[in-house]
Design an enzyme around this catalytic site. Structure first.
Site, PDB file in Angstrom:
ATOM      1  CG  ASP A 318     -19.730 -32.593  63.127  1.00 33.56           C
ATOM      2  OD1 ASP A 318     -19.508 -31.379  62.654  1.00 33.56           O
ATOM      3  OD2 ASP A 318     -19.498 -33.769  62.269  1.00 33.56           O
ATOM      4  CG  HIS A 462     -17.463 -34.350  67.407  1.00 30.47           C
ATOM      5  ND1 HIS A 462     -16.402 -34.964  67.006  1.00 30.47           N
ATOM      6  CD2 HIS A 462     -18.480 -34.929  66.656  1.00 30.47           C
ATOM      7  CE1 HIS A 462     -16.539 -35.888  66.081  1.00 30.47           C
ATOM      8  NE2 HIS A 462     -17.667 -35.835  65.830  1.00 30.47           N
TER       9      HIS A 462
HETATM   10 ZN    ZN Z   1     -21.915 -36.419  64.588  1.00 21.72          ZN
END
Ligand code: ZN
Length: 510
Positions: A318, A462
């Protein structure tokens, strides 16, 4: 990765070109009896264009090892390809990719004696409206052998997405004569013993048109036959070339001398030097057009994988594209793993090249909203705008508005899901949280992922943390060792993907 090669058919014409030498030695060399500067003569090979400044060009590299059967013996062939794509020229890019794939198939898949194969590109012509790409293949049969080199040059132009192979520049009725003249020149120079049987297809596959009306024909060792190890350049003077050219060849020669169209010139904000006019006109194409990105060998598919029968696991990232994204992609490529990236709209500006690369290398991209708000506290209007804007921005870059959304913080409620359903989007969550935003080192991220990994899982990471790529590499290595297959979200769910529903793992859709 390599198994797809075997399913493609090898064109018969290509097989022919591989076996026929262009200039087969057939009799002793004759003394050159021509004047000091004959119309067709051996000369140095023109330098290629320095493409480092061309921002519009996309290049991709792939490499791998193919296990081939050599009689009853299995052997490994190493291969490496680098391909080029021009913005706004999908058909030309496709033609380049097809040629590249044909070469890999012919030299790696169908030649049991190949030890190493390499494919790369250069730009011999970028002038006026004309752009040409040379594909060069190198192959060895033994470990320390000088590679056998073969080249071919394909033309296109800024205003058209056509593909013109070098030979098509020469009139069909003149091709045999031109090929013989070129080979005779090489023989007269003593470069090859003599030109006997001439195959125009091999002798005329690499022609460089010059703006002064002359041309250089490049004969590669592959075309010249045994005993030749270096490419030979043959210069063709203006008058001779004029009698050989096809209508297409004449059009390209005059397009070489043309200046770029005013609109494209204006786009570059400065008067382009003529030499780089074509370069600028390609580079100056509007950036909102997705750059078609093709690769030579293995366009990967997102065909669903049956995760009920396969030990699947999905890596998801992400908040990117971010600083570590490029290195993360290197690692994914190195291990032949596809992941899913959920992109933040506001990060797309400046990150478009990375997004293109993500998709080009077989990864999937999804929507992670524009401003990263908590959607469970947002209005329907805000939710809609956050999703729609980001989807449209991704579509501009990749050509596809993704059907998958990862709500920031995983925060959903019935309004969020209903709105996603209206938009035709599925909510994608996770069941393995590495908490990589919290633990600032690769060890902890790796340990959390390994402790919770199970078949059908979705791992959350991430691609904005510097230690992410290292952690990813260790996760990939160890999960592969445990027999896991890495899948994208599209591969995991296939048609089971449900708009308006929340997906936590292969079996957990709510
Ligand atoms: Zn996020």
């Amino acid at each position: 990765m390599t198994s797809r090669l075997g399913r493609l058919a090898l064109p018969a014409a290509l097989l022919g070109a591989l076996t026929l030498a262009a200039c087969t030695p057939s009799s002793p060399a004759k003394e050159a009896s021509s004047p000091s500067s004959p119309p067709v003569r051996v000369a140095s090979i023109p330098r290629t264009v320095d493409v480092r400044s061309i921002s519009g060009i996309v290049s991709d590299q792939q490499s791998g090892t193919l296990s081939a059967k050599d009689g009853n013996r299995a052997k490994d062939v190493s291969w490496n390809t680098t391909m080029i794509a021009l913005p706004g020229h999908p058909a030309f890019n496709r033609a380049l990719a097809d040629r590249g794939a044909d070469l890999v198939i012919a030299h790696v898949d169908h030649d049991p004696n190949t030890h190493m194969f390499r494919l790369d590109w250069s730009v011999p012509v970028a002038e006026g409206e004309v752009f040409a790409v040379r594909l060069r293949s190198q192959k060895t049969h033994e470990a320390n052998e000088t590679p056998a080199v073969s080249t071919q040059t394909l033309y296109t132009r800024a205003s058209s997405d056509e593909t013109v192979p070098s030979m098509a520049l020469i009139d069909a009725k003149q091709q045999a004569k031109a090929a013989k003249a070129v080979c005779d020149a090489a023989a007269a120079n003593g470069t090859i013993p003599n030109s006997g049987q001439v195959d125009p297809a091999a002798a005329l596959q690499d022609i460089v048109l010059n703006a002064d009306g002359t041309a250089s024909v490049i004969l590669t060792p592959d075309a010249l036959g045994a005993g030749v190890s270096e490419p030979v350049g043959v210069h063709v003077d203006k008058d001779t070339l004029a009698t050989w050219l096809s209508p297409t060849g004449r059009a390209y020669l005059s397009a070489l001398a043309s200046t770029p169209t005013p609109s494209i010139t204006a786009h570059t904000k400065e008067t382009p030097h003529k030499r780089h006019a074509a370069v600028l006109s390609f580079a100056g194409l509007p950036n909102d057009e997705p750059a078609p990105y093709v690769t030579a060998t293995m366009p990967r598919s997102h065909a669903p994988i049956d995760c009920a029968a396969t030990k699947c696991i999905a890596l998801t990232y992400d908040d990117g594209p971010g600083k570590p994204t490029a290195r993360l992609l290197d690692i994914l490529k190195q291990y032949d793993v596809d992941a899913t990236f959920f992109l933040v709209g506001r990060s797309l500006n400046g990150g478009a090249d990375l997004v293109r690369r993500e998709v080009a290398e077989g990864n999937e991209v999804g929507i992670h909203t524009w401003n990263h708000p908590d959607l469970s506290k947002a209005s329907v209007e805000t939710i809609t705008r956050e999703i729609a804007d980001t989807g449209a921005a991704i579509e501009k870059i990749t050509g596809v508005n993704p059907p998958i959304v990862r709500p920031p913080y995983g925060a959903i409620n019935s309004t969020v899901l209903a709105t996603l359903g209206t938009l035709g989007k599925a909510s994608i969550h996770w069941n393995v949280d590495t908490e990589d935003w919290k633990n600032q080192n690769a060890d902890t991220v790796y340990e959390r992922a390994m402790a919770a990994a199970k078949p059908g899982a979705i791992i959350l990471m991430h691609d904005v943390h510097p230690y992410g790529p290292d952690a990813t590499e260790r996760i990939i290595v160890d999960l592969k060792r445990q027999g896991y297959t890495f899948v994208t979200i599209a591969q995991m769910y296939g048609e089971r993907l449900k708009p308006g529903a929340a997906h936590f793992s292969f079996n957990n859709i709510r």
